[in-house]
Design a protein around this motif. Sequence first.
Motif, PDB file in Angstrom:
ATOM      1  N   LEU A  57       0.850  -1.180   0.000  1.00 16.17           N
ATOM      2  CA  LEU A  57       0.000   0.000   0.000  1.00 16.17           C
ATOM      3  C   LEU A  57       0.892   1.238   0.000  1.00 16.17           C
ATOM      4  CD1 LEU A  57      -3.034   0.399   2.315  1.00 16.17           C
ATOM      5  CD2 LEU A  57      -1.375   2.212   2.264  1.00 16.17           C
ATOM      6  N   VAL A  58       0.519   2.230  -0.819  1.00 11.57           N
ATOM      7  CA  VAL A  58       1.316   3.468  -0.870  1.00 11.57           C
ATOM      8  C   VAL A  58       0.383   4.680  -0.834  1.00 11.57           C
ATOM      9  CG1 VAL A  58       3.009   4.820  -2.185  1.00 11.57           C
ATOM     10  CG2 VAL A  58       3.101   2.316  -2.265  1.00 11.57           C
ATOM     11  N   VAL A  59       0.739   5.656  -0.005  1.00 11.09           N
ATOM     12  CA  VAL A  59       0.025   6.938   0.004  1.00 11.09           C
ATOM     13  C   VAL A  59       1.011   8.012  -0.442  1.00 11.09           C
ATOM     14  CG1 VAL A  59      -1.176   8.661   1.407  1.00 11.09           C
ATOM     15  CG2 VAL A  59      -1.485   6.222   1.904  1.00 11.09           C
ATOM     16  N   VAL A  60       0.673   8.701  -1.526  1.00  8.75           N
ATOM     17  CA  VAL A  60       1.533   9.773  -2.024  1.00  8.75           C
ATOM     18  C   VAL A  60       0.982  11.102  -1.500  1.00  8.75           C
ATOM     19  CG1 VAL A  60       2.439  10.940  -4.076  1.00  8.75           C
ATOM     20  CG2 VAL A  60       2.054   8.466  -4.101  1.00  8.75           C
ATOM     21  N   THR A  61       1.796  11.820  -0.712  1.00 11.70           N
ATOM     22  CA  THR A  61       1.315  13.103  -0.199  1.00 11.70           C
ATOM     23  C   THR A  61       2.064  14.272  -0.834  1.00 11.70           C
ATOM     24  OG1 THR A  61       2.840  13.347   1.676  1.00 11.70           O
ATOM     25  CG2 THR A  61       0.899  11.964   2.017  1.00 11.70           C
ATOM     26  N   ALA A  62       3.071  13.971  -1.678  1.00 13.05           N
ATOM     27  CA  ALA A  62       3.749  15.051  -2.406  1.00 13.05           C
ATOM     28  C   ALA A  62       2.877  15.423  -3.599  1.00 13.05           C
ATOM     29  CB  ALA A  62       5.108  14.556  -2.877  1.00 13.05           C
ATOM     30  N   PRO A  63       2.844  16.703  -3.989  1.00  8.66           N
ATOM     31  CA  PRO A  63       2.000  17.082  -5.138  1.00  8.66           C
ATOM     32  C   PRO A  63       2.483  16.407  -6.412  1.00  8.66           C
ATOM     33  CG  PRO A  63       2.921  19.029  -4.056  1.00  8.66           C
ATOM     34  CD  PRO A  63       3.561  17.848  -3.425  1.00  8.66           C
ATOM     35  N   LEU A  64       1.549  15.848  -7.172  1.00 11.66           N
ATOM     36  CA  LEU A  64       1.914  15.105  -8.386  1.00 11.66           C
ATOM     37  C   LEU A  64       1.741  15.927  -9.655  1.00 11.66           C
ATOM     38  CD1 LEU A  64       0.436  11.559  -7.785  1.00 11.66           C
ATOM     39  CD2 LEU A  64       2.824  12.277  -7.762  1.00 11.66           C
ATOM     40  N   HIS A  65       1.566  17.250  -9.515  1.00 15.27           N
ATOM     41  CA  HIS A  65       1.339  18.041 -10.723  1.00 15.27           C
ATOM     42  C   HIS A  65       2.669  18.214 -11.447  1.00 15.27           C
ATOM     43  CE1 HIS A  65      -2.769  18.899  -9.454  1.00 15.27           C
ATOM     44  NE2 HIS A  65      -2.235  18.617  -8.289  1.00 15.27           N
ATOM     45  N   PRO A  66       2.646  18.087 -12.798  1.00 10.94           N
ATOM     46  CA  PRO A  66       3.890  18.089 -13.565  1.00 10.94           C
ATOM     47  C   PRO A  66       4.792  19.274 -13.197  1.00 10.94           C
ATOM     48  CG  PRO A  66       2.005  17.775 -15.015  1.00 10.94           C
ATOM     49  CD  PRO A  66       1.462  17.928 -13.648  1.00 10.94           C
ATOM     50  N   SER A  67       4.175  20.422 -12.854  1.00  6.98           N
ATOM     51  CA  SER A  67       4.994  21.589 -12.542  1.00  6.98           C
ATOM     52  C   SER A  67       5.775  21.386 -11.242  1.00  6.98           C
ATOM     53  CB  SER A  67       4.095  22.820 -12.400  1.00  6.98           C
ATOM     54  OG  SER A  67       3.265  22.673 -11.262  1.00  6.98           O
ATOM     55  N   ARG A  68       5.341  20.428 -10.422  1.00 11.17           N
ATOM     56  CA  ARG A  68       5.939  20.295  -9.101  1.00 11.17           C
ATOM     57  C   ARG A  68       6.805  19.051  -8.934  1.00 11.17           C
ATOM     58  NH1 ARG A  68       3.663  22.720  -4.554  1.00 11.17           N
ATOM     59  NH2 ARG A  68       5.243  21.577  -3.415  1.00 11.17           N
ATOM     60  N   SER A  69       6.616  18.053  -9.783  1.00 15.51           N
ATOM     61  CA  SER A  69       7.358  16.822  -9.505  1.00 15.51           C
ATOM     62  C   SER A  69       7.698  16.105 -10.803  1.00 15.51           C
ATOM     63  CB  SER A  69       6.484  15.894  -8.664  1.00 15.51           C
ATOM     64  OG  SER A  69       5.398  15.455  -9.430  1.00 15.51           O
ATOM     65  N   ASN A  70       8.847  15.391 -10.782  1.00 13.64           N
ATOM     66  CA  ASN A  70       9.133  14.524 -11.929  1.00 13.64           C
ATOM     67  C   ASN A  70       9.031  13.102 -11.401  1.00 13.64           C
ATOM     68  OD1 ASN A  70      11.096  15.412 -10.282  1.00 13.64           O
ATOM     69  ND2 ASN A  70      12.594  15.895 -11.863  1.00 13.64           N
ATOM     70  N   PHE A  71       7.827  12.618 -11.417  1.00 12.89           N
ATOM     71  CA  PHE A  71       7.444  11.393 -10.751  1.00 12.89           C
ATOM     72  C   PHE A  71       6.889  10.500 -11.850  1.00 12.89           C
ATOM     73  CE2 PHE A  71       5.187   8.926  -7.576  1.00 12.89           C
ATOM     74  CZ  PHE A  71       5.775   9.272  -6.373  1.00 12.89           C
ATOM     75  N   THR A  72       7.383   9.270 -11.980  1.00  9.82           N
ATOM     76  CA  THR A  72       6.855   8.436 -13.059  1.00  9.82           C
ATOM     77  C   THR A  72       6.099   7.227 -12.500  1.00  9.82           C
ATOM     78  OG1 THR A  72       8.949   7.255 -13.103  1.00  9.82           O
ATOM     79  CG2 THR A  72       8.670   9.050 -14.692  1.00  9.82           C
ATOM     80  N   PHE A  73       5.055   6.839 -13.231  1.00  7.47           N
ATOM     81  CA  PHE A  73       4.307   5.623 -12.882  1.00  7.47           C
ATOM     82  C   PHE A  73       4.519   4.625 -14.008  1.00  7.47           C
ATOM     83  CE2 PHE A  73       1.999   8.947 -10.555  1.00  7.47           C
ATOM     84  CZ  PHE A  73       1.933   8.366  -9.299  1.00  7.47           C
ATOM     85  N   GLU A  74       4.984   3.413 -13.664  1.00  5.95           N
ATOM     86  CA  GLU A  74       5.241   2.425 -14.718  1.00  5.95           C
ATOM     87  C   GLU A  74       4.394   1.160 -14.543  1.00  5.95           C
ATOM     88  OE1 GLU A  74       9.543   1.840 -14.794  1.00  5.95           O
ATOM     89  OE2 GLU A  74       9.680   4.036 -14.699  1.00  5.95           O
ATOM     90  N   ASN A  75       4.081   0.535 -15.672  1.00  3.69           N
ATOM     91  CA  ASN A  75       3.324  -0.734 -15.742  1.00  3.69           C
ATOM     92  C   ASN A  75       1.859  -0.591 -15.330  1.00  3.69           C
ATOM     93  OD1 ASN A  75       5.891  -1.622 -16.128  1.00  3.69           O
ATOM     94  ND2 ASN A  75       6.069  -2.705 -14.181  1.00  3.69           N
ATOM     95  N   PHE A  76       1.356   0.626 -15.211  1.00  5.78           N
ATOM     96  CA  PHE A  76      -0.067   0.758 -14.848  1.00  5.78           C
ATOM     97  C   PHE A  76      -0.890   0.736 -16.121  1.00  5.78           C
ATOM     98  CE2 PHE A  76       2.017   2.461 -11.124  1.00  5.78           C
ATOM     99  CZ  PHE A  76       1.223   2.012 -10.077  1.00  5.78           C
ATOM    100  N   ASP A  77      -1.974  -0.050 -16.081  1.00  6.63           N
ATOM    101  CA  ASP A  77      -2.836  -0.143 -17.245  1.00  6.63           C
ATOM    102  C   ASP A  77      -4.282  -0.038 -16.770  1.00  6.63           C
ATOM    103  OD1 ASP A  77      -3.662  -0.509 -19.827  1.00  6.63           O
ATOM    104  OD2 ASP A  77      -3.738  -2.713 -19.654  1.00  6.63           O
TER     105      ASP A  77
END
Length: 469
Positions: free
Chosen positions: A273-293
Motif C-alpha cells: 500500500l502506498v500513500v503519495v502526499t507530495a503534489p503530483l502536478h507536472p509543474s511540481r514533480s518529476n514522478f513516473t508511474f510504470e506498468n499501470f494499465d
Amino acid sequence: PLSPAAVVGAGLGGSASAYFLQQHFGPQVQLDVYEAAGVGGRLATVTVNKQQYESRGASIHALSLHMQDFVKILGLKHRREVAGKSAIFSGEHFVLEETDWYLLNLFRLWWHYGISFLRLQMWVEEVMEKFMRIYKYQAHGYAFSSLEELLRSLGGEAFVNMTQRSVAESLLEVGVTQRFVDDVIAAVLRSSYGQSVLVPAFAGAMSLAGAQGSTWAVEGGNKLVCSGLLKLTKANVISARVTGISLHSSEGRALYQVHYESAEGQGSAFYDLVVVTAPLHPSRSNFTFENFDPPIADLPGAFQPSVTSVVHGYLNSSYFGFPDPKLFPFTSILTTDTPELFFHAMDNICPVNISAAFRRKQPQEAAVWRVLSQQPLDKPQLKTLFRSYYSVQVTEWQTYPRYDSAKALPPVVLHENLFYLSGVEWVASSMEMVAVAAKNVALLAYNRWHQELEKIDQKDLMHKVKTEL
C-alpha cells in the motif's frame, strides 16, 4: 494482513497519514516514510537572532478537531496569544482599521458595510456547520473514494459546485456588496492564498472562517506536530526523493515498487500500500508511474508561486501615513487588490517560543516582520516598507494551487491500494483540510483492504450515523 506500507512525503499530510494508517491497521504495520527535504514540509521555521519564527502555515482554526487531537496526544501546548491589531491598506490609505474594542470593530464593519458583514458570517457559518459533519462520519469509519463524494456527503451538489465557482460570485449571490468583496474579502484571500476573489467559494469559505474565528498555533512551532506523529508511530523515515512507482503483482494482489534516490544512490522497495502526499502536478514533480494499465494520467493544474520574506528591521510607518513611528498601531497589514501594491500582507511576527515575559516590540523599535508577496521584493520595495533593516530571509514556495487552473478535482485513488492525498488542496488548503484528507485516505485504504465496501461512499450518511448511535 497488510505488511509494509509507504508514505511519500513527511509534511503534515505524510505524518498524519502514517499516524492514521497505524491507528486503523494496527501497530504491527511497518511504515516507511520517504522525505527528501525535511520533516514538516511547508511547516518550516526561519531563525533570526537565535529565535525561530514560522515562515508559513502559521495559524490553526479553533474548530480544527484533528489538529487539536494531535496536540493533545503529543503533549504539545498552544502558543500564548499576543494581542495585536490589523488593518486593510489600499496603497493610499487604510480602508478598515481594527480597534481595541471588539464592539466598536463590529460597529465599524456595520457602519461601513451594513448587512454585508452579517450575510458573510451567516454564509461562512452554514458552510462550516456542514463541513463539521466529517468528524462524525470519520468517527464511524466512513470513507470516500473521491473528493466529490466527500463534499457531496457533507453539503450535497451545492458543495461540489462551490469548488467550481468563485467566492465573489457566491457572496454577491447572498447579498454581500461588491464594495465589501473588494475591500475585505479580497484582503483576506490575498493574505491567505495570495490570490484574488476568483478563488473557488469552498476554499474561500475556509479561509474566511480562519479570518474571523479564534486561531491558535503550536508552542515551539507547528512542525512539531509532524515530527511528533512520526515518532509516535515509530515510522521508519527514509531521507530520499521518490522518483517513481511501478506496479507488479504477486498472488493476484497489486505490489508497488517505490523507486528513490538518496545520498547513497538509487534504491527501491516493495509495498502492499502506498500513500503519495507530495503534489503530483507536472509543474511540481518529476514522478513516473510504470506498468499501470490504464496509465495514471498527469494531473491538471498549476501552483501559485509565493514568497515569504522575514525581515528584521524598522518599519517605514510614513509609507502607511504615520510620520511618527511611535503612533503606528497595527501588527498586521492586509492589502486590497490594487495593481501598484507589490505585497499581499505583512505582519509583525512573534517567535515560536513565547515566554511569559515576552512583549511585542514598540512600533519604533526594530521588529521581525513577515512579508508575503508573489515576487521576491527588490531593494526599492524593501526600502518602501522599511526605513532600514538588519536581515532579510527569503523563502520561495509553490504553496497553493492556482485555483483558476484546473476544472476538475484530482483523484484520491490512483490504483487499487495506491492513494493520493494532496489533491484535497484543490478543495481548500489548510492544515486541517490536509488532516481530514489523511484520515479519509487511511479509512479508505482500510475499508478497501478488508472489503468493507458498505463503509465507502455511502449515501444519506447523516441518517445512518444518527441510527447507529
